[in-house]
Design an enzyme around this catalytic site. Structure first.
Site, PDB file in Angstrom:
ATOM      1  N   ARG A  14      -3.400   7.790  -4.359  1.00 39.31           N
ATOM      2  CA  ARG A  14      -3.589   7.100  -3.082  1.00 39.31           C
ATOM      3  C   ARG A  14      -2.500   6.059  -2.877  1.00 39.31           C
ATOM      4  O   ARG A  14      -2.262   5.214  -3.745  1.00 39.31           O
ATOM      5  CB  ARG A  14      -4.965   6.434  -3.071  1.00 39.31           C
ATOM      6  N   ARG A  55      -9.340 -11.254  11.546  1.00 40.04           N
ATOM      7  CA  ARG A  55      -9.221 -12.475  10.749  1.00 40.04           C
ATOM      8  C   ARG A  55      -9.295 -13.712  11.644  1.00 40.04           C
ATOM      9  O   ARG A  55      -8.926 -13.660  12.821  1.00 40.04           O
ATOM     10  CB  ARG A  55      -7.889 -12.490   9.987  1.00 40.04           C
ATOM     11  N   LYS A 196     -13.074   7.219   6.319  1.00 40.69           N
ATOM     12  CA  LYS A 196     -13.702   6.245   5.428  1.00 40.69           C
ATOM     13  C   LYS A 196     -14.948   5.679   6.116  1.00 40.69           C
ATOM     14  O   LYS A 196     -14.876   5.172   7.235  1.00 40.69           O
ATOM     15  CB  LYS A 196     -12.716   5.122   5.087  1.00 40.69           C
ATOM     16  N   THR A 254     -14.502   2.406  -4.535  1.00 42.03           N
ATOM     17  CA  THR A 254     -14.570   0.942  -4.550  1.00 42.03           C
ATOM     18  C   THR A 254     -15.485   0.392  -5.648  1.00 42.03           C
ATOM     19  O   THR A 254     -16.656   0.738  -5.721  1.00 42.03           O
ATOM     20  CB  THR A 254     -15.013   0.356  -3.191  1.00 42.03           C
TER      21      THR A 254
END
Length: 452
Positions: A14, A55, A196, A254
């Site tokens: 990846r 953010r 994802k 993850t």
């Protein structure tokens, strides 16, 4: 190191486009392709796009402490923030939020509840306080945001990854099926699309999103921020079951062996976590920082491979896979792979060889989770690489063959290849599947039993 990782068990590498320049990724891509020739088997490359990162802005005097119960304002004013307010440079969030909506900051460490929505600002109450630094991430779990899954940066990265010739493009923060459709239109078949699952909104439309995707990744890090922790294992199992039902490979990712970033051995809880993903029926399990920046990358890959191998030797794993075999869809191809499962089980066959043009026959066969490995033989390098993520498949590339008219022309070379790869021995039963006349994708219609 890349060659050593491949020899330790890596099938797919990846490239994380959240970090590094195009030049860096180009060099790693070349190194992986060089390692592929040395290890003598296909290695796939997945380009993971960053997606829309939300953010907060900057603070005037460094980090601030938000106290529970106190008000805090998020607005479009780019002036450096303080303990009372900060810039939120995402008008989409402000326009979509409603009183009662929640915002999670810094990977969910802080939580705000929207009290009032103004023109260009949100008035919130601090539900869970703590230190907030500048440019920390913002998650909005209970609102579908009117933002595309592909930013301008993603589009440039997408084009560059396609120019390299990567095998998979992973989409981050998908909310709607339309996000996947947009990526497919850009890729135009040049790379497979991996969606994802990181947003609750994607889980709400899971069936359509899986149908539009070539593969699925259960990305539990961000999913675990926006969902309550106790919901993540349920979402994982649901996604794996749906992906298998629709014959899509599924990756679980993850924090799988996170302690191995610094430790040469994993915790027992991490081993159990990886094992559970395999018991659930995942096609692949993925490492992140453990192999990208950790101190023990080879050890992490090796233990991951050992865990998967051990689980698949367990009778309980086999019983689960057999119970969860999806119903056939009423096609010739499905009928053939179901028959291959039954015949291979009855004869204790050592290998199922699938002669495939586009990879569909091997995918269908893998969905059955047969009791023996699948040797996928294809004349197309890109097909072999895309099969690297599929459970139980050992892809091999052969030179483009003439159009075979009989199964005999394909069966014996397939068995010989299985013997040379030590997937079977002389005298073992080998099942061979093919579409005749050979050379037409999606036409698997023939089953042959031979003795190796």
């Amino acid at each position: 190191m890349i060659r050593s990782l491949a020899e330790a068990g890596v099938n797919v590498f990846r490239l994380n486009f959240s970090h590094g320049a195009h030049e860096d990724h180009g060099e790693r891509h070349a190194a992986i392709r060089a390692a592929e020739t040395k290890v003598g088997r296909p290695l796939a490359i997945l380009a993971d796009l960053q997606g829309p990162k939300l953010r907060v802005g900057v603070f005037e005097n460094g980090p601030v402490i938000l106290e529970e119960g106190k008000p805090f304002r998020l607005d479009l004013d780019k002036t450096p923030g303080n303990v009372n307010r900060v810039c939120l440079p995402h008008p989409e969030i402000i326009s979509a939020a409603k009183p009662g909506s929640h915002l999670l900051l810094d990977d969910g460490k802080l939580k705000l509840r929207v009290i009032n929505v103004l023109a260009g600002a949100l008035e919130t109450e601090v539900v869970i306080g703590g230190k907030l630094s500048e440019r920390k991430g913002v998650n909005v779990p209970d609102v579908t945001l009117p933002i595309p899954a592909l930013t301008e940066k993603d589009r440039k990265d997408f084009d560059f990854a396609l120019s390299l010739g990567v095998d998979f493009i992973a989409l981050s923060f998908v909310q709607r099926p339309e996000d996947v459709e947009e990526a497919r239109e850009i890729a135009k078949g040049r790379a497979a699309i991996v969606t994802k699952l990181e947003k609750p909104q994607a889980m709400e439309d899971l069936e359509r999103i899986v149908r539009l995707s070539d593969a699925i990744m259960v990305a539990r890090g961000d999913l675990g921020v926006e969902l309550p922790p106790e919901e993540v294992p349920v979402a994982q199992k649901r996604a794996i079951a749906e992906a298998r039902r629709q014959c899509r490979p599924v990756i679980v990712a993850t924090q799988m062996l996170e302690s191995m970033i610094e430790s040469p051995t994993p915790t027992r809880a991490e081993v159990s976590d990886v094992s559970n993903a395999v018991y659930d029926g995942a096609d692949a399990v993925m490492l992140s920082a453990e192999s990208a920046a950790g101190r023990y990358p080879i050890e992490a890959v090796s233990i991951m491979a050992r865990i998967a191998s051990r689980v698949e030797q367990d009778v309980e794993w086999r019983l689960r896979m057999d119970r969860a075999r999806p119903k056939p869809e009423g096609t010739v191809q499905d009928a053939i792979v179901q028959a291959a499962w039954q015949v291979s089980t009855a004869l204790s066959a050592k290998t199922i060889g699938v002669r495939t043009q586009g990879g569909g026959g091997a995918l269908r066969m893998a969905r059955e989770r047969p009791h023996c490995p699948i040797l996928a033989v294809t004349p197309h390098q890109e097909v072999a690489r895309r099969l690297c993520v599929v459970w139980g498949v050992f892809p091999q590339v052969v030179e483009k063959e003439h159009i075979a008219q009989s199964i005999e022309e394909l069966a014996e070379p397939t068995a010989a290849m299985a013997r040379s790869m030590q997937l079977c021995r002389v005298g073992d039963h080998v099942i061979v599947l093919a579409g005749l006349p050979y050379g037409v994708a999606g036409s698997t219609n023939t089953l042959r039993i031979i003795t190796a």
